[in-house]
Structures are given as C-alpha cells and as structure tokens.
Design a protein around this motif. Structure first.
Motif, PDB file in Angstrom:
ATOM      1  N   MET A  22       0.825  -1.407   0.013  1.00  0.00           N
ATOM      2  CA  MET A  22       0.146   0.030   0.053  1.00  0.00           C
ATOM      3  C   MET A  22       0.823   1.255  -0.043  1.00  0.00           C
ATOM      4  O   MET A  22       1.946   1.187   0.653  1.00  0.00           O
ATOM      5  CB  MET A  22      -0.945   0.017   1.245  1.00  0.00           C
ATOM      6  CG  MET A  22      -2.025  -1.238   1.409  1.00  0.00           C
ATOM      7  SD  MET A  22      -3.021  -1.558   0.026  1.00  0.00           S
ATOM      8  CE  MET A  22      -4.133   0.177   0.451  1.00  0.00           C
ATOM      9  N   SER A  48      -2.483   8.389  -0.239  1.00  0.00           N
ATOM     10  CA  SER A  48      -3.821   7.854  -0.492  1.00  0.00           C
ATOM     11  C   SER A  48      -4.779   8.727  -0.101  1.00  0.00           C
ATOM     12  O   SER A  48      -5.686   9.239  -1.219  1.00  0.00           O
ATOM     13  CB  SER A  48      -4.171   6.808   0.797  1.00  0.00           C
ATOM     14  OG  SER A  48      -5.271   6.444   0.350  1.00  0.00           O
ATOM     15  N   THR A  61      -5.174  -6.248  -6.959  1.00  0.00           N
ATOM     16  CA  THR A  61      -6.057  -5.598  -5.957  1.00  0.00           C
ATOM     17  C   THR A  61      -6.136  -6.830  -4.877  1.00  0.00           C
ATOM     18  O   THR A  61      -5.997  -7.913  -5.014  1.00  0.00           O
ATOM     19  CB  THR A  61      -7.432  -5.602  -6.504  1.00  0.00           C
ATOM     20  OG1 THR A  61      -7.905  -6.690  -6.890  1.00  0.00           O
ATOM     21  CG2 THR A  61      -7.345  -4.402  -7.808  1.00  0.00           C
ATOM     22  N   THR A 116      -9.279  -1.662  -1.723  1.00  0.00           N
ATOM     23  CA  THR A 116      -8.146  -1.115  -2.305  1.00  0.00           C
ATOM     24  C   THR A 116      -8.656  -0.322  -3.586  1.00  0.00           C
ATOM     25  O   THR A 116      -9.446  -0.554  -4.163  1.00  0.00           O
ATOM     26  CB  THR A 116      -7.015  -1.929  -2.633  1.00  0.00           C
ATOM     27  OG1 THR A 116      -7.462  -3.064  -3.595  1.00  0.00           O
ATOM     28  CG2 THR A 116      -6.310  -2.723  -1.363  1.00  0.00           C
ATOM     29  N   ALA A 120      -3.560   1.316  -3.482  1.00  0.00           N
ATOM     30  CA  ALA A 120      -2.632   0.275  -3.364  1.00  0.00           C
ATOM     31  C   ALA A 120      -1.289   0.840  -4.212  1.00  0.00           C
ATOM     32  O   ALA A 120      -1.303   1.565  -5.106  1.00  0.00           O
ATOM     33  CB  ALA A 120      -3.106  -0.884  -4.014  1.00  0.00           C
TER      34      ALA A 120
END
Length: 156
Positions: free
Chosen positions: A27, A33, A75, A79, A149
C-alpha cells in the motif's frame, strides 16, 4: 453419528476458508492515499481513472488489473488505484477471471475523473472477477473509504 462429525468438520473448514484471512497487497502511505482521494481535476489534456475493489466476496483473493494492456497491479479487498490517462481517448480496463480476462472500455473526456469497480464473483473452481463503470458520485463515496494500493506488480 460419524457422518455428522464429518459434515461438521467440513462445514467449519469451508466457513474458515470463506471468512478466513484477507489478501493483502503493498500500500501507498496514508498521505499519498488521502491526496488521491481529493478527486482533483486532472492535468491539462488528461483524465483521472480510479479503479477500485470494495466487494465483500472473495476477501482472500488477489486479482490483477490492467489498463490498456499494461499491468496496474494486484487488488485486494478495500483497495484502489489512481491513474492519470490521456483525455479524449478510449481506454480498456481488464481483470483476470476464472477462464479469461474481463474487460470494460471507457471513452474519457479531458479534465474528468472516472471510476471503474472491480468485483469478485463466484466461479466454478476459483473466484472470478469483473469490471464495471460506476457513476462519479457512487465512485467517490466508495473510494473515499479505501486505501491506495501500490501499482506495478501483477501475478501474471
């Protein structure tokens, strides 16, 4: 009596497999993110593409995703990936399934963000996957709850 014991053990084993461990993938940091979840307008001449997986089914599975034939990554549950792509172009997002890849094509307009949901479906031998275009409001709501991810590694 012996048949009941075998049935109970088998039932517990199947339940443990279905509800058991979740797959995981590398990640990005929370900062990266959160930046992607700002849903900013893409750069000039480009479009944004969010590819995400939020389904409950298949938590123990990892599934590859490709964009225009290039690996995006694997995946896992909860995510997403964010890719900047050329605007005013048709792009194909593919995912592996039980017997063959499943694809969706999408014409992107410059300056807009698009959302593709990968979902897991039950298969004959293993779980398969599909992809579908999702409207912007539903896509933003879903992606806002997921983690970004790292791209670039596919199993196939």
């Amino acid at each position: 009596m012996e048949n009941n014991v075998i049935k109970n053990v088998l039932s517990v084993a199947i339940l443990a497999f279905v509800l058991g461990g979740c797959a995981s993938v590398p990640m990005e940091s929370t900062k990266v993110s959160n930046e992607a979840k700002q849903f900013s307008e893409p750069p000039a001449g480009k479009a944004g593409l969010y590819i995400y997986r939020d389904s409950f089914v298949g938590k123990a599975l990892k599934k590859d995703v490709w964009l225009d034939g290039e690996c995006v990554g694997e995946t896992a549950p909860d995510t997403f990936f964010y890719k900047i792509v050329d605007g005013n172009t048709t792009h194909t997002v593919s995912t592996e399934s039980e017997f063959s890849p499943n694809d969706v094509s999408l014409k992107t307009d410059t300056g807009k963000n698009y959302f593709i949901r990968q979902y897991i479906k039950l298969g004959l031998f293993v779980g398969g996957a599909g992809v579908e275009v999702i409207d912007e409001d539903k896509g933003k709501e879903a992606v806002s709850k997921l983690g970004l991810a790292k791209s670039g590694k596919c199993s196939n």
